[in-house]
Design a protein around this motif. Structure first.
Motif: not given
Length: 406
Positions: A15-22
């Motif tokens: 999640f930290a790597a790319d929260p926008y995906r979630y």
């Protein structure tokens, strides 16, 4: 597109790597997401986040007693209510408006020119580490009336304070480090406060030292907490937003060209940057009573995190929310830096960010200066973009090549 599942955690590295995906699936499948490890609820829908941030009786800022007060060395503005909040907020706001703001803009322009000067000849700059971070601290020290020569030390102490406030979990070692930073920052500020009480100037610390609330001067503890409050509020969003603004315009060259042709569009580009990638991603509150969201009961006393990044991309609030569009009709540039803003990047309601207007003026001043100087601006060869941060989020670096225009 990943699917939110029972094993999903907003505390995970993924999640930290790319929260926008979630965010879309959180809003659709788990709009009230519970994290047992920290006993907290995360709300991702715009309507729910706005409800929490505007209902000050049902959702209080008491969580800041644990999350912020230890390193702020006293209560911060967001913890205050009633006459105390109104009076002290007005004092701080006065330091960021009117003639004070006009004077600050001149100082910001001079600061920015001085910092950027060495890089213009090279045709390359890291807009985060070479420019944005030092500029944000320099500007804040000028507003407060602190010695700019101390900026690196103050920045190091502030980094520890920010880590304490924005970390979901802290090891005992990191907690001790953060507390040490806060104690050293307080020790640095106390002699300054004492001096400004006897010899006030035009700076914000002097205004805080000479102001009264209920006929009584603020204590050293009160003034220290407000100084650190301003330091955090003025530095954290500014450097991140400036870098994100340039990233989005580079990624959308047609919009970059439009902003270059029509500088009046710059304010819209900044507002859309704040909506699209808000530097403050989480705003905490404490539930004062049992409250229901999307059929889920959040119990009284629970910590609730409003997920600003997810709320700002809710299709119920914005059309085509995953598109960066400086012309979007549903944002309202004129109100985007006020308490009536449609986006939630500055929070909303009673505790909307006290420095919103200042942030706009600072970023607009600097971007308006840089854009004509950095022609054909692009990512440096081999540069790989990366963001970090769960609570506050921004680029690790932004290495740019450009053709200097003198």
């Amino acid at each position: 597109m990943p699917v939110v599942n029972p094993n999903f955690s907003v505390l995970s590295d993924d999640f930290a790597a790319d929260p926008y995906r979630y965010f879309a699936q959180l809003r659709e499948q788990a709009p009230v997401h519970y994290e047992p490890a920290i006993d907290s609820y995360f709300l991702s829908r715009y309507e729910d986040a706005k409800r929490v941030l505007t209902d000050h009786e049902a959702f209080t800022t008491e969580t800041l007693q644990v999350r912020a007060e230890p390193v702020m060395r006293g209560p911060v503005l967001a913890q205050m209510t009633g006459a105390e909040h109104t009076a002290k907020r007005k004092i701080v706001v006065r330091g960021f408006t009117g003639q004070a703001l006009r004077d600050q803009m001149r100082a910001i322009h001079a600061n920015a020119a001085e910092l950027m000067g060495p890089f213009l000849a090279q045709g390359r700059v890291d807009l985060v580490n070479d420019f944005g971070k030092p500029l944000a601290v320099h500007v804040t020290l000028d507003v407060l009336g602190l010695d700019r020569q101390d900026w690196q030390q103050v920045a190091a102490w502030h980094s520890g304070v920010a880590e304490f406030i924005t970390s979901m979990t802290l090891t005992p070692e990191r907690r001790r480090h953060c507390m040490d930073c806060a104690e050293q920052l307080e020790a640095y500020l106390l002699p300054v406060i004492e001096q400004r009480r006897h010899q006030p100037g035009d700076d914000l610390i002097s205004k805080l030292c000479t102001a009264e609330f209920d006929g009584i001067a603020m204590s050293d503890r009160d003034v220290t907490a407000l100084i650190i409050n301003v330091l955090a509020a003025s530095t954290e969003p500014a450097d991140k937003t400036l870098a994100l603004l340039f990233k989005h315009l580079i990624d959308h060259p047609e919009q970059m060209a439009q902003v270059r042709r029509d500088p009046d569009l710059l304010a819209a580009a900044i507002a859309e940057t704040l909506r699209y990638t808000p530097p403050v991603q989480l705003i905490p509150r404490q539930a004062g009573k049992n409250s229901v969201f999307a059929g889920v009961t959040v119990p009284a006393g629970a910590t609730v995190f409003c997920m600003i990044g997810a709320a700002n991309r809710d299709p119920e609030a914005f059309a085509a929310p995953d598109a960066f569009d400086i012309h979007r009709p549903d944002l309202g540039t004129a109100r985007s830096f006020t308490a009536a803003a449609q986006h939630l990047a500055f929070g909303t309601g009673l505790h909307q960010c006290v420095g919103a207007a200042f942030a706009r003026a600072e970023i607009e001043t600097v971007a308006a200066m840089l854009l004509p100087q950095l022609d054909q601006v692009r990512y440096s060869p081999g540069f790989r973009y990366r963001e970090t941060g769960l609570y506050t989020r921004g680029p690790v670096s932004l290495s740019l090549d450009f053709t200097p225009v003198h």
